[in-house]
Each structure stands twice: as structure tokens, then as C-alpha cells.
Enzyme design. Sequence first.
Site, mmCIF file in Angstrom:
data_model
loop_
_atom_site.group_PDB
_atom_site.id
_atom_site.type_symbol
_atom_site.label_atom_id
_atom_site.label_comp_id
_atom_site.label_asym_id
_atom_site.label_seq_id
_atom_site.Cartn_x
_atom_site.Cartn_y
_atom_site.Cartn_z
ATOM 1 C CD1 TRP A 162 -29.051 -74.525 -16.349
ATOM 2 C CD2 TRP A 162 -29.626 -75.482 -14.428
ATOM 3 N NE1 TRP A 162 -28.502 -74.145 -14.990
ATOM 4 C CE2 TRP A 162 -28.763 -74.652 -14.417
ATOM 5 C CE3 TRP A 162 -29.862 -76.521 -13.522
ATOM 6 C CZ2 TRP A 162 -28.143 -74.231 -12.970
ATOM 7 C CZ3 TRP A 162 -29.017 -76.565 -12.010
ATOM 8 C CH2 TRP A 162 -28.646 -74.895 -11.691
ATOM 9 C CE LYS A 186 -32.114 -72.032 -25.744
ATOM 10 N NZ LYS A 186 -30.791 -73.399 -25.125
ATOM 11 C CD GLU A 262 -41.008 -65.096 -14.184
ATOM 12 O OE1 GLU A 262 -40.661 -65.173 -13.358
ATOM 13 O OE2 GLU A 262 -42.459 -64.799 -14.809
ATOM 14 C CB CYS A 296 -35.458 -68.754 -9.734
ATOM 15 S SG CYS A 296 -37.335 -69.674 -10.109
ATOM 16 C CD GLU A 391 -30.252 -66.625 -8.556
ATOM 17 O OE1 GLU A 391 -29.726 -66.353 -9.477
ATOM 18 O OE2 GLU A 391 -31.404 -66.888 -8.638
#
Length: 488
Positions: A162, A186, A262, A296, A391
Site C-alpha cells: 500500500w 493483486k 522486494e 522501505c 523497521e
Amino acid sequence: MTAIAPAPSRATLPSLGPGLALIGDSWQALPGTFPVHDATTGEPVAEVSNCREQEARLAADHAVAAFAVWRATSAWERSAILRRWFDRIVAHEGELAHLMAREMGKPVTEGRGEVKYAAGFVEFYAEEAKRLGGETVPSQFPGKRLLVNHKPVGPVYAITPWNFPAAMVTRKVAPALAAGCTVILKPAEATPLTALRLAELWLEAGGPAGTLQVLPCADPVPVSRVLIADPRIRKLTFTGSTEVGMRLYAQAATTMKRLSLELGGHAPFIICADADIDAAVTQVAASKFRNAGQTCVCANRIYVHESRCEEFVERFATTVRALRVGDPLDPSTQIGPLVNSEGLDKVIDHVRDARAGGAEVVVGGGVISGNYFEPTLLTGTRTGMKIMDEETFGPVAPVMSFTSDDEALRLANAVPVGLAAYVWTRDLGRAFRMSEALEYGIVGVNDGLPATPQAPFGGVKNSGIGREGGRWGIEEYLDVQYISIQLP
Ligand code: NAD
């Protein structure tokens, strides 16, 4: 801080087109739907079709049938359609940025930047489609000729996250289509609208039926199970969390699919003793606070040489305090809400854990309202705190000092992921030594924003497999075929 004032443009939602699910050449309004929420207000803004196993099987049939035609279409024709797609995406920049602001809260001005980046992949691969030549290899036997061909791998299943609703789509779909593959996409549950609009623009550009299909679903598992188990789908490409990526890696083994993953990062940003501090402050702010810290490759832990730490924190604090938090639909907004309450909870937890461990809050530190979190600067953070070990995916910048280059490298490399890292120095030798020692797929030297369509993007260790962007990105969608010819 007070509650966020709504932008006037909140009253409108751009055309969603038929926006339900694109299967074969038709927009399918399925009896089952699920809502897409406005990330800022939490209000539902649209309903989209909720695809399940049956739709996945149907889409696979279409993808296989379309592949037979698309792979035989000349590279020039594929290139021309991609180029028209690029033109249409660029022409709809504002509308796509608006959709992203609604679906996931990205500020519109930043969203316009994402649309340019997303379109850049389409433009680049429209050109690359025409350059997929083969090779000849010399033989030791005079009567033999050795040829190497590139062939599209086949129908592709693409799963996107997203946080970049446009760019993560085009970074996969454009090279796949350029190579002659067909794609079943998707999108993430939170952001199907941008993906559906991009597919609509693909059809308008002349994209043939079945070459790009979009299957929104409230639960990604049923559709993924069917498509990953289908041996006709020859490639799985996934961007998302390491946890889900690892699960899909195992599932894809049963049909021996080509794979690109990824996955998550935890980027260190190292500011050496000789760094240009003003430039470092500007760039670390751009890297850290882009998309409210939900990328990311965001600077996730900032290591500053002890001799410059005080000076850095003072200047960085001024920059962080000046960031404009607001409605993502307001063009002056720099920081919007986090995507959802789970994202917010993780940020709250990381800040609470750091404070409990002795970190000091220099700027921000708390929830504003809804899913908004204050742009935050922490000092006194250290290894062992969640914020330095995982993260965060939020607008929180933790700073820690170091005493030597070796220590900085040790800290930077001491995590299981390796996507992006940054080094700030004016010494060329140090720049080379440190970037070569960093166990990361991407290193920015005095550059906080290294990603660009023509360069390889991807990580090592638990950050994934394969690369997107540049010629590396299209090779992921090509099989190598070797032909040996014995002359009569
Ligand atoms: P996520 O893994 O939860 O979801 C990503 C996608 O996977 C979504 O489309 C989701 O529907 C789907 N998914 C989730 N569970 C699934 C399952 N069991 N089977 C099949 N599909 C499934 O990640 P997210 O929260 O959407 O995205 C954030 C993560 O993505 C972060 O870790 C971030 O670092 C990573 N990311 C990586 C890159 C990169 O290029 N390396 C880029 C953007 C985001």
C-alpha cells in the site's frame, strides 16, 4: 498540536472509472465487495469487488490465453502501447495523486512525485522493449553456431503493498509487459483504487484484453493460493513485508516459479565526522519523513559521529519542528496520517519502548489525532531498543552517536535485512571503503534519495531476491534460451 484542518478538495473524489475488478477484458462487479477507506477520516470512499478463488482461476485462464498473443506481438508494438500508457499516466498525475491521498494518506504534492516516478518505469521499459536482443557465443568447433535468446517467462502474478500504490505497480508491470509477459495484479487491500485506475489507463492506451488484470481482494490468501499453485503462472513478484515474503517463497517452490521479492528494510544513515551537516540534515529529513516514514528505504536509524552529534541534533530539530502536518489533500502538507491504526500502534510502541530505555524526546513524541503522529526526533537511542532493531514505518527519527567508522559499519550491518544504507562524508576514500563494506543492495553516498527507474533497486539478506528497475528489472521477466546449431 491541534486537530488537523480538512482541505477544501476533500469534497470531491476523482473518477473511479468502472473500478471493481478487471478480469479478461471486462470490469466485473462481483456480488461480494469490500470498502476502501479514506486514510484521514476513516470514512468509506468506495466499494470494490472482492475476488476469491473462482476469479483467480478465471484470471489465470485469461492470462495464459493473452500470453500466447502478447508474446508474439512485435517489440515495437508493445513499446508503442507502453509509451501511450506513460502519456496517459502523466496526463492523470493530479487525479492519481488524489486517489493515493485518499486511500493511504500520502500528501498530494508527494503523490505527484510518486506518479512521475511510477510513469518513469513505464517510459523506461517502453524503450527497453526494443532492446531485448540476444547474443552469439563463439564456439571452439568451426561447424557450430551458438545463439542465446531471451524469451518472456510467461504469465506473472504480482502482489503489491500500500505504501507506493502507483510506483510498486508500474515497477513490476511495465518490465513484465515490455518483456512480453501478461500480469495478474493483486494490489494491497488498502489501495486498490490507484491500481484499478492505472489498469483502466492501460486499456485506454490500447493494452490488449488479458495482458493486465487487477484482482482486488479483502483477504489475499485465497487468490494467492490458487495462482501460486497454478503451474501455468510462471513467475511470482512480491513487494511487502519480509514475513509474508518468506511464506510466499516457500509456497512458490511447489511450482518452481521464478521469483522476485522486494521486502522490508531498516536503513542506517551514517553521518561521518567530516560530513557536510547542513546537506545531511536536509537529506535525512527528506529520506526519513517522506510518506510519513512509511517507505522501505527510509532512514530508520541515524548514526552520527560523536564529534558532530550535538550540532547535528540542534539543526535537525529545527527542520523537524518546521515540518507541516496536515490533510494530505492540502498541497502544502508534508506529513499526512499513518495508513491505519495498526501502523500507528507500532510507532507508539517503538517510541514508548525507547523512552522506557532512556531515550530523550527532542521533538514531538505523541499522537496528534486519528492516525496522525507528530514528526519526532529521539536522542540517546541504542541497540536493543525496538526502534534501532526493527523497521518502524513512521515519522520518528532515532539518533545515536558512534566513535569510529568501524563501529558505525558494525552497527549498520548488525541486522538481518539489507535494503538501503546511507553514508555522509566528504572524503572520497572513506565513501568507497564504507559503501563497499555495507551489506546493502543500495547505498546512497551523500544522497538520501537514490531510487530512480533506470537503476537497480533491491536488497540482500532478508530484504529479498532480485532487482527492479533498469535492465536488471526486465531480466527478471526473461528466460534465457541457448540454441546450438551444428552446420551441415
Ligand atoms: P504486507 O506484507 O503485509 O503486504 C504486502 C502485500 O502482500 C499486500 O498486497 C497484501 O495483501 C499481501 N499479502 C499479505 N499477506 C499475504 C499472504 N498470506 N499471501 C499472499 N499475499 C499476502 O506488507 P505491507 O504492510 O503492505 O507493506 C509494508 C512492507 O513492505 C514493509 O515491510 C516495507 O519495507 C515493504 N516494502 C518493501 C519495498 C521494497 O521494494 N523492498 C517497497 C515497499 C514496501
